[in-house]
Design a protein around this motif. Structure first.
Motif, PDB file in Angstrom:
ATOM      1  N   HIS A 711       0.864  -1.180   0.000  1.00 61.55           N
ATOM      2  CA  HIS A 711       0.000   0.000   0.000  1.00 61.55           C
ATOM      3  C   HIS A 711       0.902   1.232   0.000  1.00 61.55           C
ATOM      4  O   HIS A 711       1.494   1.583   1.021  1.00 61.55           O
ATOM      5  N   TYR A 719      -6.744   4.089  -7.528  1.00 59.99           N
ATOM      6  CA  TYR A 719      -5.970   3.051  -8.220  1.00 59.99           C
ATOM      7  C   TYR A 719      -6.233   1.669  -7.642  1.00 59.99           C
ATOM      8  O   TYR A 719      -6.465   0.708  -8.370  1.00 59.99           O
ATOM      9  N   TYR A 720      -6.201   1.562  -6.307  1.00 59.62           N
ATOM     10  CA  TYR A 720      -6.339   0.233  -5.712  1.00 59.62           C
ATOM     11  C   TYR A 720      -7.719  -0.362  -5.989  1.00 59.62           C
ATOM     12  O   TYR A 720      -7.847  -1.552  -6.297  1.00 59.62           O
ATOM     13  N   THR A 721      -8.753   0.465  -5.885  1.00 62.01           N
ATOM     14  CA  THR A 721     -10.094  -0.046  -6.154  1.00 62.01           C
ATOM     15  C   THR A 721     -10.217  -0.553  -7.583  1.00 62.01           C
ATOM     16  O   THR A 721     -10.718  -1.651  -7.832  1.00 62.01           O
ATOM     17  N   SER A 723      -7.885  -1.553  -9.459  1.00 66.40           N
ATOM     18  CA  SER A 723      -7.005  -2.705  -9.647  1.00 66.40           C
ATOM     19  C   SER A 723      -7.591  -3.969  -9.045  1.00 66.40           C
ATOM     20  O   SER A 723      -7.053  -5.056  -9.246  1.00 66.40           O
ATOM     21  N   TYR A 725      -8.234  -4.239  -5.603  1.00 63.03           N
ATOM     22  CA  TYR A 725      -7.677  -4.405  -4.261  1.00 63.03           C
ATOM     23  C   TYR A 725      -8.292  -3.380  -3.318  1.00 63.03           C
ATOM     24  O   TYR A 725      -8.803  -2.338  -3.748  1.00 63.03           O
ATOM     25  N   ARG A 726      -8.218  -3.688  -2.012  1.00 59.10           N
ATOM     26  CA  ARG A 726      -8.665  -2.740  -0.980  1.00 59.10           C
ATOM     27  C   ARG A 726      -7.522  -2.514  -0.010  1.00 59.10           C
ATOM     28  O   ARG A 726      -6.999  -3.474   0.580  1.00 59.10           O
ATOM     29  N   PRO A 727      -7.091  -1.258   0.180  1.00 56.04           N
ATOM     30  CA  PRO A 727      -6.018  -0.986   1.132  1.00 56.04           C
ATOM     31  C   PRO A 727      -6.435  -1.339   2.551  1.00 56.04           C
ATOM     32  O   PRO A 727      -7.573  -1.081   2.955  1.00 56.04           O
ATOM     33  N   ALA A 732      -2.458  -3.901   0.533  1.00 60.67           N
ATOM     34  CA  ALA A 732      -3.811  -3.906  -0.029  1.00 60.67           C
ATOM     35  C   ALA A 732      -4.130  -5.336  -0.422  1.00 60.67           C
ATOM     36  O   ALA A 732      -3.304  -6.019  -1.026  1.00 60.67           O
ATOM     37  N   ARG A 734      -6.627  -8.286  -2.276  1.00 62.16           N
ATOM     38  CA  ARG A 734      -7.543  -8.457  -3.407  1.00 62.16           C
ATOM     39  C   ARG A 734      -8.968  -8.584  -2.890  1.00 62.16           C
ATOM     40  O   ARG A 734      -9.226  -9.299  -1.909  1.00 62.16           O
ATOM     41  N   GLN A 871      -9.916   5.823  -1.623  1.00 61.61           N
ATOM     42  CA  GLN A 871      -9.432   5.046  -2.776  1.00 61.61           C
ATOM     43  C   GLN A 871     -10.627   4.581  -3.596  1.00 61.61           C
ATOM     44  O   GLN A 871     -11.082   3.461  -3.483  1.00 61.61           O
TER      45      GLN A 871
END
Length: 948
Positions: A711, A719-721, A723, A725-727, A732, A734, A871
């Protein structure tokens, strides 16, 4: 049978002008009717008579078109639609179709019963002479000879096909494949098929007749009445599917099609191409001299129908003929539809009188233009019958049906299907009394058909005609000398000197040349590159999608060459394209490259985001479900739940069920589509999102297969969402694995405290310390502790219990168990003997040794407000925790055991119904979870069963 006036059969091979003769004879009378086998041919004859006598006295009647002026004298119709009126003259073209298994009974009925008051003509093949003589008393025969000769030319490749050739195929796929090949090698061709509307067919024929293209690819529809400037006919196959089976073409069918070669007194040739085998000598001789076996069987169906009941109607339709030449053909579509409707209880209840039976029969005669399936056709007929029995087809219902079809975008197949669909409503509009405001609907359906016809002609021309390539190939055939050359590697040389390189569609001049040399070389290079640009654009336009790709920075590649880039479009799902094409190549090359790239990215988005597009087009979604689907499409298939908690709460179970049918999963932390978390959709989603956000540098997608990733603070918001993923803490996770973890957490006492079990650590792939950091990021308090580590011997005994199964073992498993257990027991006995020898020495040392300690964590639900960057969703903190004002509604999931209340996970020790907590938290011992001995035979058997 009737006998009225003079009856003449004008028979002979093709290219004898029989239809032209019939038109002249009809115009010699005051009134007349002519029946033709194809709607296309009927339109052509109608136009010719209108040109001679004016539109005020000529009528055109087909299944889908009806033009009847007030002072009509001459009727032009398809054979099925011929009006039963008293006219001085009657003509029936292609009378040999009396032997056709599907339509033959109609032609036979006209042969027996249609007569002109003064003159009747039957036009067709000489093979009908014996049958006509036997059935029509007093008939006179005229044989018309061919104006020119027809000769066999053998087999030729498509690449060597002479100009002004017609290549005949017997399926749509074959026609398109040959047309595409001719476009590449010859510059283009016209396409003619029976399924085309007259407007499209005429536009394609006009293009061929005007010499814009030298080749015609067609089905056997050209075998009937189409008079074209064809010098050679080539068969790509000698078999066809006749609706029931694949069968070889009859000799007279081959002769009918081959006879289209040659025009008036100009001779023609015929042959084969592709995989078609050369014709036998006897068959070639028969075609050249038009000598075929006489037709001995004509299809017949009783025309005197009884409408008392449905059973009596079916019986009257199945009456046997009373003449040896006549024979019942295969069951027609209208009879099959009648029998299917008869077996439906709702129809049996509604049909009470002869009037109802007659109406039902009229409905059954609506042709199955759509060709989806017999069940679909019967369902549509039942709907129409219900409307007509209650009065008329509702205007609003018909308007919606026509409106769905009235779309001129799409490819050739889509436009062809819409044309087939509109023919159904055009046919319905032509029936008297079936719709309100018949004049309006006849005009409206005709206008829709014309628009679709023009769009289809444009699509066919765009796909199968490249005028620039055609011109270029002609220049190459003339062997015009070129000063410059381009090799297959893109290297450009002028008089043998290297001038630069063609990369994609951009010319990179040689940088070592002087200014004067460069100017001269560039001018000569672009002269050579003009045809190369066209040829390369053709290859690129027809290249499969597998040769194209996009980069994670939005570049568009053709192999190793960059040919364009993606740009922001109307919305995230519809990006635009900017091409890398030199101005010297011309605007048309740039447009062609742009179209191909746009097609590629549109198909790529449609393929990778198919669940989203299907959900977006689902007309069954309505209300809140439709609105939520719109939100999900906007978010490219991934929505943090805490940002849409209110909308989710308002969705009832029906709405959620409708969304789940499209693969939407309502997780505790995220609303998402699992299919869109795969590497390919994720890679494209990040590119589309970066374009929509206007980022200068696009973040790359995480490596596939990772459950957690670092993270970082440097990545853009969202970006993470996007991608997947959740930080949470320093990493982060999946989102699909996070939901699996949430399922395990729901079974725990989130208030009294719980420890991480091996399944939780296995899902995340983390150490216990890393897992504690993750849980803190998800809103849990992690309390660290130490305790004495249990001995290995304490957990060995219960291994059998941990790995046992009530399922019976197979014979193979039982043998493996015995062998494994014997080996394991021998190893254990050896260990015990070694331990006994050293027991005296180790006993004292073990007593004095300090106990070994282990670290453990106890987790409790204790969300804390965090003021960090979101995010990709409202209310989501930078490290994955809830926002201050979202604390009371943190991550509410649905389904599963335990559920949640008040936004907190509710486990075994959580609050019960009504939100009241239990009397006290459960207590837990400090004893760690016992792990099975990996060498135990029971553990091996458990692994074997898991694999199964």
């Amino acid at each position: 049978m009737i006998d009225r006036g003079r009856v003449t059969a004008v028979l002979g091979p093709t290219n004898t002008g029989k239809t032209h003769y019939a038109i002249e004879r009809m115009l010699a009378h005051r009134t007349g009717v002519i029946g033709l086998p194809l709607r296309l041919l009927a339109r052509e004859v109608y136009d010719r008579i209108v040109k001679a006598r004016g539109p005020s006295v000529v009528a055109l009647v087909t299944g889908e078109e009806r033009i009847v002026p007030d002072r009509v004298q001459y009727w032009v119709a398809t054979t099925e639609a011929m009006p039963e009126i008293g006219a001085d003259f009657v003509a029936i073209d292609e009378i040999q179709l009396c032997a056709d298994p599907e339509r033959g009974h109609v032609f036979t009925d006209r042969l027996l019963n249609m007569r002109g008051l003064q003159e009747t003509l039957f036009l067709g093949s000489d093979t009908m002479r014996p049958a006509i003589a036997a059935l029509v008393p007093g008939v006179q025969f005229q044989r018309r000879e061919r104006f020119s000769t027809l000769s066999w030319a053998g087999s030729k490749k498509l690449s060597r096909m002479p100009a002004r050739s017609a290549i005949v195929g017997f399926s749509v796929d074959d026609v398109y494949a040959m047309a595409e090949l001719i476009r590449r090698q010859k510059g283009g061709c016209a396409v003619v098929m029976g399924a085309l509307s007259p407007r499209t067919r005429n536009a394609q024929v006009e293009m061929y007749q005007a010499g814009e293209v030298d080749y015609l690819v067609a089905t056997d529809a050209i075998g009937m009445g189409l008079n074209l400037d064809i010098r050679h006919v080539a068969f790509s196959a000698t078999h066809k599917f006749d609706g029931r089976r694949v069968r070889p073409l009859f000799p007279h069918e081959l002769g009918q099609i081959a006879g289209r070669a040659g025009r008036h007194t100009e001779s023609g040739t015929f042959g084969v191409t592709g995989e078609a085998q050369p014709l036998e000598d006897g068959l070639v001789d028969a075609i050249e001299n038009h000598r075929f076996q006489p037709i001995s069987r004509l299809m017949w169906r009783n025309a005197r129908l009884e409408f008392g009941t449905m059973e009596r109607l079916v019986q009257s339709l199945e009456v046997a003929p009373d003449h040896e030449i006549l024979s019942r053909g295969r069951e027609a579509d209208d009879i099959a539809a009648l029998k299917s409707l008869r077996d439906i209880p709702e129809i049996r209840d509604r049909v009470q009188s002869g009037k109802d039976v007659r109406l039902l029969w009229d409905v059954c005669r609506v042709p199955d233009f759509r060709g989806i399936s017999p069940a679909e056709h019967v369902s549509m007929l039942m709907r129409i019958f219900g409307f007509l029995q209650d009065g008329q087809i509702p205007t609003d219902w018909l308007a919606r049906a026509v409106q769905r079809i009235d779309r001129t975008h799409g490819d050739i197949d889509a436009l062809s299907k819409r044309l087939a669909y509109i023919r159904t409503w055009t046919y319905v509009a032509q029936r008297n009394g079936w719709v309100q405001d018949e004049k309006h609907w006849r005009g409206e359906t005709r206008a829709v058909e014309d628009r679709l016809s023009d769009a289809l002609h444009a699509a066919l021309t765009q796909r199968f005609v490249d005028r620039r390539t055609s011109v270029l190939l002609r220049r190459l055939k003339q062997k015009e000398s070129l000063v410059a050359e381009v090799n297959d590697k893109g290297e450009v040389t002028v008089e043998g000197e290297f001038a630069g390189r063609l990369e994609g569609f951009r010319f990179r001049p040689d940088q070592t040349a002087t200014a004067d040399e460069a100017k001269m070389l560039n001018r000569a290079s672009y002269e050579a590159l003009r045809p190369e640009f066209h040829l390369r654009a053709d290859r690129f336009y027809n290249a499969p999608d597998t040769e194209l790709d996009f980069t994670e920075q939005g570049g568009l590649m053709w192999g190793d060459a960059a040919v364009g880039k993606l740009v922001k479009g109307s919305d995230a799902m519809h990006p635009g394209v900017e091409v890398f094409v030199d101005e010297e190549a011309g605007a048309d090359i740039g447009e062609k490259v742009k179209r191909r790239l746009q097609h590629f990215i549109d198909r790529k988005v449609a393929a990778l985001f198919e669940p989203l597009t299907n959900m977006q087009r689902d007309e069954a979604l309505s209300g809140l479900a439709k609105g939520f689907a719109f939100r999900l499409v906007e978010a490219l298939g991934v929505l943090p739940r805490d940002g849409v908690a209110g909308e989710v709460k308002e969705l009832d179970q029906d709405a959620r069920g409708a969304l789940r049918k499209h693969g939407v999963r309502f997780g505790q932390f995220t609303i998402f589509m699992p299919a869109l978390l795969k590497p390919a959709p994720t890679r494209l989603r990040l590119v589309l999102w970066s374009l929509a956000e206007g980022l200068d540098e696009f973040p790359e997608s995480p490596p596939p297969g990772l459950v957690t990733i670092p993270h970082l603070d440097a990545v853009p918001d969202g970006y993470y969402t996007l991608s997947g993923y959740r930080p949470a803490g320093d990493r982060a996770i999946r989102i699909d694995m996070l939901e699996r973890l949430a399922d395990l957490l729901r079974a725990q006492d989130t208030r009294g405290g719980f420890e991480a079990n091996p399944d939780m650590l296995s899902i995340t792939g983390m150490t216990l310390e890393q897992f504690a950091n993750l849980m803190e990021g998800l809103g849990y308090a992690a309390e660290k502790g130490e305790r004495e580590k249990a001995r290995a011997t304490e957990v060995a005994a219960p291994a059998a219990e941990a790995t046992g199964s009530d399922a019976p073992m197979t014979e193979e498993e039982s043998v493996l168990a015995a062998e494994t257990r014997a080996k394991w027991e021998a190893e254990q006995a050896e260990k015990r003997r070694a331990a006994a020898e050293a027991a005296g020495e180790e006993a004292s040392a073990e007593a004095e040794a300090a106990p070994e300690l282990e670290v453990f964590y106890t987790f409790r639900w204790a969300p804390k407000p965090r003021n960090r960057r979101p995010q990709g969703g409202e209310g989501q903190g930078r490290r994955g925790g809830p926002r201050k004002d979202a604390t009371a509604r943190e991550n509410r999931g649905e389904g599963g055991k335990g559920g949640r209340d008040g936004g907190k996970p509710r486990g075994k020790g959580g609050p019960k119904k009504g939100g009241k907590p239990q009397s006290g938290p459960k207590t837990y011992s400090a004893r760690p979870e016992k792990k099975a001995d990996p060498d135990s035979p029971f553990a091996i058997l458990a692994a074997l069963k898991d694999k199964k």
